[in-house]
Design an enzyme around this catalytic site. Structure first.
Site, mmCIF file in Angstrom:
data_model
loop_
_atom_site.group_PDB
_atom_site.id
_atom_site.type_symbol
_atom_site.label_atom_id
_atom_site.label_comp_id
_atom_site.label_asym_id
_atom_site.label_seq_id
_atom_site.Cartn_x
_atom_site.Cartn_y
_atom_site.Cartn_z
ATOM 1 N N CYS A 94 50.064 40.943 28.110
ATOM 2 C CA CYS A 94 51.064 42.056 27.795
ATOM 3 C C CYS A 94 52.610 41.250 27.431
ATOM 4 C CB CYS A 94 51.212 42.964 28.906
ATOM 5 S SG CYS A 94 52.142 44.686 28.611
ATOM 6 N N HIS A 234 45.552 44.789 31.619
ATOM 7 C CA HIS A 234 45.937 44.158 32.792
ATOM 8 C C HIS A 234 44.738 44.567 33.753
ATOM 9 C CE1 HIS A 234 50.190 43.677 32.471
ATOM 10 N NE2 HIS A 234 50.509 44.953 31.856
#
Ligand code: GLN
EC number: 6.3.5.13
Length: 279
Positions: A94, A234
């Protein structure tokens, strides 16, 4: 720790530790142990030099301000770049995906220089992409190693466009993935253009020359370039996707896939249930 110990790095956990991505290093260490290898998790804080001698590097997600601290650090300390030149496997999640790129748009809407290790740029989307994400590596460079879809949870305001040197990690089959600049997830194009503004900044829909938001008309997720694998997943990502953990371990240990890690009872069923629930 002796010479044969696998050294797994977590870089800048103070700023890139917000989303629990440090768990990726724990999964690598655990699977290495199941394979009979000793390992050590090395936390490299923002104030320490980044060693080029680690065997695997992991970097996690973080808020916009946190990632600016991380990118400044990577511009002055080139240890990670030297490790990449030596083909050391790197997993970037990310914010780290954005920070390793050429530039990204910071919290104030300014274009900010990244570490330049990935041929990607990041612009704001019309709204945050939040939710479950499925990425299929089928038809892409890692399809042989990653025969199963990757799943995880995405939470990002940035849309990451790939340049010529970056290949997608997977195509999106559910969720948003790398996204499109200025296009609010879940809204029709017209509606998000009308929304037009995020956090008080103008949101451009323009795609800079040389970059792409889709490939063969398909939305992309993550990217692969040299020894770096970057993704918006995630989870921690490796807890949810053991095949990806094994790919990183195989590269670090220079052993062929599939790895002889004993099957964790019920894990495969859990993965199937998650996939069915997301779709
Ligand atoms: N701050 C970045 C964004 O919102 C990355 C967020 C994250 O790491 N989850 O796009």
């Amino acid at each position: 720790m002796n010479e044969s110990t696998l050294r797994i790095g977590i870089l800048m956990p103070e700023v890139l530790g917000t989303y629990g991505d440090g768990g990726n290093a724990v999964v690598l260490a655990h699977r290495a142990k199941l394979l009979g290898y000793q390992s050590e998790i090395v936390h490299v804080s923002c104030t320490e030099a980044i060693p080029e001698s680690l065997d695997i590097y992991t970097l996690g997600g973080g808020e916009d301000v946190a990632q600016t601290i991380a990118s400044r650090r990577l511009l002055t300390d080139r240890g990670l770049e030297r490790a990449v030149q030596k083909q050391k496997p790197v997993l970037a999640i990310c914010a780290a995906f954005q920070v390793l790129g050429t530039w990204y748009t910071d919290a104030e809407g300014r274009r900010t220089e990244g570490a330049g290790l990935l041929d990607v740029v990041t612009l704001p989307q019309g709204a945050r992409a939040i939710g479950e994400l499925i990425n299929s590596p089928s038809g892409l460079p890692l399809e042989r190693e990653l025969s199963e879809p990757l799943t995880g949870f995405e939470n990002h305001g940035g849309a990451t466009l790939l340049g010529r040197d970056a290949s997608p990690l997977g195509f999106v089959t559910s969720g948003i993935g790398n996204g499109q600049p200025g296009v609010a997830p879940g809204l029709a194009d017209g509606a998000s253009a009308a929304a037009g503004v995020q956090q008080g900044h103008e949101v451009s829909r323009e795609i800079p020359e040389g970059y792409r938001a889709t490939e063969d008309g398909k939305a992309m997720e993550g990217c692969v370039q040299g020894s770096i694998i970057a993704t918006y997943l995630h989870g921690p990502c490796l807890a949810r996707n053991p095949q990806l953990a094994d790919l990183l371990l195989a590269r670090a240990l220079r052993i062929p896939l599939p790895l002889a890690v004993p099957e964790i009872p019920g894990l495969q069923r859990l993965r199937q249930e998650r996939l069915a629930a997301i779709k």
